[in-house]
Design a protein around this motif. Structure first.
Motif, PDB file in Angstrom:
ATOM      1  N   ALA A  19     -56.293 -24.291  86.891  1.00 26.39           N
ATOM      2  CA  ALA A  19     -56.045 -25.605  87.480  1.00 26.39           C
ATOM      3  C   ALA A  19     -57.194 -26.564  87.188  1.00 26.39           C
ATOM      4  CB  ALA A  19     -55.847 -25.474  88.995  1.00 26.39           C
ATOM      5  N   ALA A  20     -58.404 -26.002  87.045  1.00 25.42           N
ATOM      6  CA  ALA A  20     -59.575 -26.818  86.744  1.00 25.42           C
ATOM      7  C   ALA A  20     -59.693 -27.119  85.248  1.00 25.42           C
ATOM      8  CB  ALA A  20     -60.833 -26.112  87.232  1.00 25.42           C
ATOM      9  N   GLY A  21     -58.744 -26.594  84.450  1.00 26.74           N
ATOM     10  CA  GLY A  21     -58.750 -26.856  83.014  1.00 26.74           C
ATOM     11  C   GLY A  21     -59.572 -25.883  82.204  1.00 26.74           C
ATOM     12  N   ALA A  22     -60.021 -24.791  82.817  1.00 24.56           N
ATOM     13  CA  ALA A  22     -60.830 -23.809  82.092  1.00 24.56           C
ATOM     14  C   ALA A  22     -59.936 -22.872  81.292  1.00 24.56           C
ATOM     15  CB  ALA A  22     -61.676 -23.010  83.079  1.00 24.56           C
ATOM     16  N   GLU A  23     -60.428 -22.440  80.156  1.00 23.01           N
ATOM     17  CA  GLU A  23     -59.727 -21.450  79.347  1.00 23.01           C
ATOM     18  C   GLU A  23     -60.153 -20.074  79.840  1.00 23.01           C
ATOM     19  OE1 GLU A  23     -59.129 -23.368  74.996  1.00 23.01           O
ATOM     20  OE2 GLU A  23     -61.218 -23.026  75.575  1.00 23.01           O
ATOM     21  N   VAL A  24     -59.281 -19.420  80.566  1.00 19.50           N
ATOM     22  CA  VAL A  24     -59.631 -18.182  81.253  1.00 19.50           C
ATOM     23  C   VAL A  24     -58.697 -17.058  80.817  1.00 19.50           C
ATOM     24  CG1 VAL A  24     -58.214 -18.890  83.237  1.00 19.50           C
ATOM     25  CG2 VAL A  24     -59.951 -17.097  83.514  1.00 19.50           C
ATOM     26  N   LEU A  25     -59.258 -15.862  80.687  1.00 20.26           N
ATOM     27  CA  LEU A  25     -58.488 -14.681  80.317  1.00 20.26           C
ATOM     28  C   LEU A  25     -58.630 -13.640  81.421  1.00 20.26           C
ATOM     29  CD1 LEU A  25     -56.831 -13.235  78.080  1.00 20.26           C
ATOM     30  CD2 LEU A  25     -59.004 -12.263  77.273  1.00 20.26           C
ATOM     31  N   LEU A  26     -57.529 -13.292  82.047  1.00 16.22           N
ATOM     32  CA  LEU A  26     -57.512 -12.284  83.105  1.00 16.22           C
ATOM     33  C   LEU A  26     -57.025 -10.965  82.525  1.00 16.22           C
ATOM     34  CD1 LEU A  26     -57.489 -11.174  86.016  1.00 16.22           C
ATOM     35  CD2 LEU A  26     -55.224 -12.239  86.308  1.00 16.22           C
ATOM     36  N   ASP A  27     -57.892  -9.944  82.611  1.00 12.77           N
ATOM     37  CA  ASP A  27     -57.507  -8.623  82.128  1.00 12.77           C
ATOM     38  C   ASP A  27     -56.740  -7.901  83.239  1.00 12.77           C
ATOM     39  OD1 ASP A  27     -57.222  -6.110  81.059  1.00 12.77           O
ATOM     40  OD2 ASP A  27     -59.207  -6.088  80.144  1.00 12.77           O
ATOM     41  N   ASP A  28     -55.441  -8.029  83.186  1.00 17.23           N
ATOM     42  CA  ASP A  28     -54.574  -7.470  84.230  1.00 17.23           C
ATOM     43  C   ASP A  28     -53.909  -6.173  83.777  1.00 17.23           C
ATOM     44  OD1 ASP A  28     -53.020  -8.658  82.302  1.00 17.23           O
ATOM     45  OD2 ASP A  28     -51.554  -9.482  83.698  1.00 17.23           O
ATOM     46  N   ARG A  29     -54.536  -5.453  82.850  1.00 20.19           N
ATOM     47  CA  ARG A  29     -53.937  -4.231  82.314  1.00 20.19           C
ATOM     48  C   ARG A  29     -54.144  -3.022  83.221  1.00 20.19           C
ATOM     49  NH1 ARG A  29     -56.803  -3.941  76.577  1.00 20.19           N
ATOM     50  NH2 ARG A  29     -58.564  -4.490  77.943  1.00 20.19           N
ATOM     51  N   GLY A  30     -55.072  -3.129  84.169  1.00 20.23           N
ATOM     52  CA  GLY A  30     -55.379  -1.963  84.994  1.00 20.23           C
ATOM     53  C   GLY A  30     -56.188  -0.915  84.249  1.00 20.23           C
ATOM     54  N   GLU A  31     -56.920  -1.319  83.213  1.00 18.31           N
ATOM     55  CA  GLU A  31     -57.729  -0.391  82.421  1.00 18.31           C
ATOM     56  C   GLU A  31     -59.007  -0.005  83.162  1.00 18.31           C
ATOM     57  OE1 GLU A  31     -57.216   1.202  79.782  1.00 18.31           O
ATOM     58  OE2 GLU A  31     -55.796   0.147  78.487  1.00 18.31           O
ATOM     59  N   ARG A  32     -59.637   1.080  82.681  1.00 15.77           N
ATOM     60  CA  ARG A  32     -60.930   1.496  83.212  1.00 15.77           C
ATOM     61  C   ARG A  32     -61.970   0.419  82.912  1.00 15.77           C
ATOM     62  NH1 ARG A  32     -59.419   5.493  80.028  1.00 15.77           N
ATOM     63  NH2 ARG A  32     -61.285   5.244  78.709  1.00 15.77           N
ATOM     64  N   PRO A  33     -63.019   0.294  83.745  1.00 12.47           N
ATOM     65  CA  PRO A  33     -64.040  -0.727  83.524  1.00 12.47           C
ATOM     66  C   PRO A  33     -64.628  -0.678  82.119  1.00 12.47           C
ATOM     67  CG  PRO A  33     -64.341   0.245  85.686  1.00 12.47           C
ATOM     68  CD  PRO A  33     -63.272   1.045  85.012  1.00 12.47           C
ATOM     69  N   GLY A  34     -64.914   0.529  81.630  1.00 17.43           N
ATOM     70  CA  GLY A  34     -65.517   0.646  80.301  1.00 17.43           C
ATOM     71  C   GLY A  34     -64.656   0.055  79.210  1.00 17.43           C
ATOM     72  N   VAL A  35     -63.355   0.268  79.293  1.00 16.30           N
ATOM     73  CA  VAL A  35     -62.431  -0.258  78.295  1.00 16.30           C
ATOM     74  C   VAL A  35     -62.371  -1.783  78.381  1.00 16.30           C
ATOM     75  CG1 VAL A  35     -60.018  -0.330  77.551  1.00 16.30           C
ATOM     76  CG2 VAL A  35     -61.056   1.847  78.245  1.00 16.30           C
ATOM     77  N   MET A  36     -62.272  -2.296  79.609  1.00 15.70           N
ATOM     78  CA  MET A  36     -62.223  -3.747  79.805  1.00 15.70           C
ATOM     79  C   MET A  36     -63.477  -4.409  79.264  1.00 15.70           C
ATOM     80  SD  MET A  36     -60.531  -4.819  83.442  1.00 15.70           S
ATOM     81  CE  MET A  36     -61.705  -3.877  84.439  1.00 15.70           C
ATOM     82  N   PHE A  37     -64.630  -3.891  79.688  1.00 12.81           N
ATOM     83  CA  PHE A  37     -65.889  -4.494  79.282  1.00 12.81           C
ATOM     84  C   PHE A  37     -66.057  -4.453  77.766  1.00 12.81           C
ATOM     85  CE2 PHE A  37     -67.868  -3.197  83.613  1.00 12.81           C
ATOM     86  CZ  PHE A  37     -67.135  -4.195  84.241  1.00 12.81           C
ATOM     87  N   ALA A  38     -65.695  -3.334  77.156  1.00 12.63           N
ATOM     88  CA  ALA A  38     -65.834  -3.193  75.705  1.00 12.63           C
ATOM     89  C   ALA A  38     -64.983  -4.221  74.969  1.00 12.63           C
ATOM     90  CB  ALA A  38     -65.458  -1.782  75.271  1.00 12.63           C
ATOM     91  N   ASP A  39     -63.752  -4.417  75.428  1.00 18.77           N
ATOM     92  CA  ASP A  39     -62.872  -5.388  74.777  1.00 18.77           C
ATOM     93  C   ASP A  39     -63.380  -6.818  74.963  1.00 18.77           C
ATOM     94  OD1 ASP A  39     -61.132  -3.579  73.690  1.00 18.77           O
ATOM     95  OD2 ASP A  39     -59.588  -3.788  75.237  1.00 18.77           O
TER      96      ASP A  39
END
Length: 570
Positions: free
Chosen positions: A500-520
């Protein structure tokens, strides 16, 4: 944007064919997919960055007064035949025929087409100046495509063409493009230098390359430590030594050097510095073999050789040609006893040498203590024919030169009448007199900019984008998104608020483990990351970490939106 709604396709390891960092990371992050040698598909992640570069380029070109156009990809051969480039470009051109067997090509650049347009429309000086540009796919059939999109066969390029009444007016247009380029690369957050360069195959009388500084760069750049001077090593002048040639101090000796055909080997055998040796560069030009001399510890410069008077088109002489001209095979050549009718050209450093070591024009022998004037004739020409090195004096007289590596991402050329004269592009002045248009051309490799940015901005975890080029500004990494309601609710709330504030944001909603999310997220280089976990939420905090930070910072949940907006400048 949610990852589950996006096309995110990452790899743990780069394909074995990937050679440089940018190629490896672009393939691993899923920015590009290889279709064929030197040809790549740009996937949604990569295209976001590509379009950002394109937008900055377009804005600054418009700001500089250039007008956007769009020319055809497929061009008729006859336009290129007018300028001679149909043959000159040779196999770099992708040539095709239509159903009537007429010759066409897939445009690698558009000087001819743009000149053809302007020669049909421009009649009077009152219609000038004109500067037209486009952002368009080009194709060059590289003999060895490599380094991913850095040296691909198909690429996206911004090319502009200016037309003016005379050289003074042309240089005004040239300077405007130079300044526009400086603004473009500054806005993109890149460390770069504008350097004097050779005009090469494009032609003209002045040019500057814009080089992104990176250790993996193909080009060597010489710059002064005390001034703004910078030039491609091919172009940088090696200043003549201040000292004069000393009088001979040794008697020339013929020394056996069996199997030793390099200056390094001979210097080691004689226990002398490499700088005491002279090596011969044998070229074929003007229908004969010619001898060029450079110091043994220096490299000849092909661009400078090509600019020597009365050389013109040249190539390295073959061994057979050398033996026929001198009676000796390469590795043992020198100016003493050389044929009287063979041109002798010496580098400025060689011209002041005395008691030097050179080949004896006899296999397995060299000469020690050779001198010009006494043992061999003086050079027919003394010229700058070598590459500059670290520590050489700057050509502008201020300081000494340092050498860095760079990746060429832009090039501006003052062409003059190279194309307009060949194609008859003229205008009438106020007195009704006809004059040839003065032309400039200005290119930016848009796809290459993306790769160069990665070469300059990466670490062991992946890409570290400048903020202006990042595909997303903020990433939200919720731990247990698929398991924790409070984590999911806070992640969704923050995602919606940032959008809503106009930011380009990516939400990782895959339910992956933290290590996988952070690595990607680190691999794709998102500049700002917020990690949301159940334990932190119970304490009223989330964790923020810049892509360039070594550790995370705790931020109150109530403050995280304003904190992020401040960080990303929303």
């Amino acid at each position: 944007m949610r990852v589950t709604q996006f096309y995110l396709s990452t790899l743990k390891e780069a394909p074995a064919e990937a050679e440089v960092v940018s190629q490896k990371l672009m393939l691993r992050s899923g920015m590009i997919k290889k279709v064929s040698s030197g040809i790549y598909s740009w996937m949604p992640l990569g295209l976001r960055t590509l379009r950002k570069v394109e937008r900055v380029v377009r804005e600054e070109m418009n700001r500089a007064g250039a007008l956007e156009s769009y020319l055809p990809h497929i061009l008729p051969a006859e336009l290129w035949e007018e300028t001679g480039r149909w043959d000159k470009f040779g196999p770099l051109l992708l040539k095709i025929k239509d159903r009537q067997a007429r010759d066409f090509l897939f445009g690698p650049t558009h000087e001819e087409v743009m000149t053809d347009i302007v020669r049909k429309d421009i009649r009077s000086y009152r219609q000038l100046p004109v500067n037209l540009y486009q952002i368009q796919v080009k194709f060059r059939d590289e003999i060895r495509p490599r380094f991913g999109v850095m040296r691909g066969r198909e690429f996206l390029m911004k090319d502009a063409y200016s037309f003016d009444v005379d050289r003074d007016a042309l240089m005004v247009s040239y300077r405007a493009m130079y300044e526009a380029y400086a603004r473009i690369f500054t806005r993109l957050g890149l460390e770069f230098r504008a350097v004097e360069a050779d005009t090469g195959a494009i032609g003209g009388f002045a040019s500057h390359e814009f080089q992104v500084l990176a250790e993996s760069g193909e080009d060597a750049i010489a710059y002064s430590d005390r001034s703004s001077y910078a030039a491609n090593v091919e172009q940088a002048e090696a200043i003549a030594p201040k000292e004069t040639r000393a009088a001979p101090n040794e008697t020339m000796q013929r020394v056996p050097t069996p199997g030793m055909s390099t200056c390094e080997e001979v210097a080691k055998l004689l226990g002398l510095p490499l700088a005491r040796t002279v090596k011969c560069l044998m070229i074929y030009a003007q229908g004969r073999v010619q001898m060029l001399l450079v110091r043994g510890d220096r490299m000849g410069n092909e661009v400078k050789i090509g600019k020597l008077p009365n050389i013109g088109s040249w190539r390295w002489a073959s061994e057979a040609e050398i033996v026929a001209a001198t009676g000796c095979r390469p590795g043992y050549l020198g100016p003493v006893g050389m044929p009287a009718d063979m041109p002798l050209i010496a580098d400025r450093q060689v011209a002041v040498m005395s008691d030097f070591v050179c080949g004896a024009n006899e296999a397995d022998y060299h000469l020690r203590g050779a001198n010009f004037g006494r043992d061999c004739r003086e050079p027919d020409l003394v010229a700058d024919i070598r590459n500059v090195i670290e520590g050489d004096p700057s050509p502008d007289g201020n300081g000494t030169l340092s050498i860095v590596r760079g990746i060429e991402v832009g090039h501006v050329f003052a062409l003059g009448d190279v194309y307009s004269k060949a194609m008859g592009a003229t205008y009438l002045d106020a007195e009704g007199q006809s004059h040839v248009l003065q032309m400039g051309c200005y290119g930016i490799g848009v796809t290459r900019v993306v790769a160069a940015a990665i070469e300059q901005n990466h670490d062991e975890r992946g890409i570290v984008w400048p903020a202006s080029m990042a595909p997303f500004a903020v990433a939200i990494a919720p731990i247990g998104y698929d398991r924790s309601e409070i984590v999911r609710d806070e992640a969704d709330r923050l995602h919606e608020a940032l959008e809503a504030a106009g930011a380009e944001v990516l939400l990782d909603d895959r339910g992956e483990r933290p290590g996988v999310m952070f690595a990607d997220l680190e691999l794709i280089g998102v500049p700002h990351r917020v990690t949301i976990g159940e334990r932190g939420l119970k304490e009223g905090i989330v964790e923020y970490q810049s892509r360039r930070d070594a550790a995370a910072t705790k931020v109150a949940v109530a403050d995280v939106l304003s904190f992020l907006k401040q960080r990303i400048g929303q």
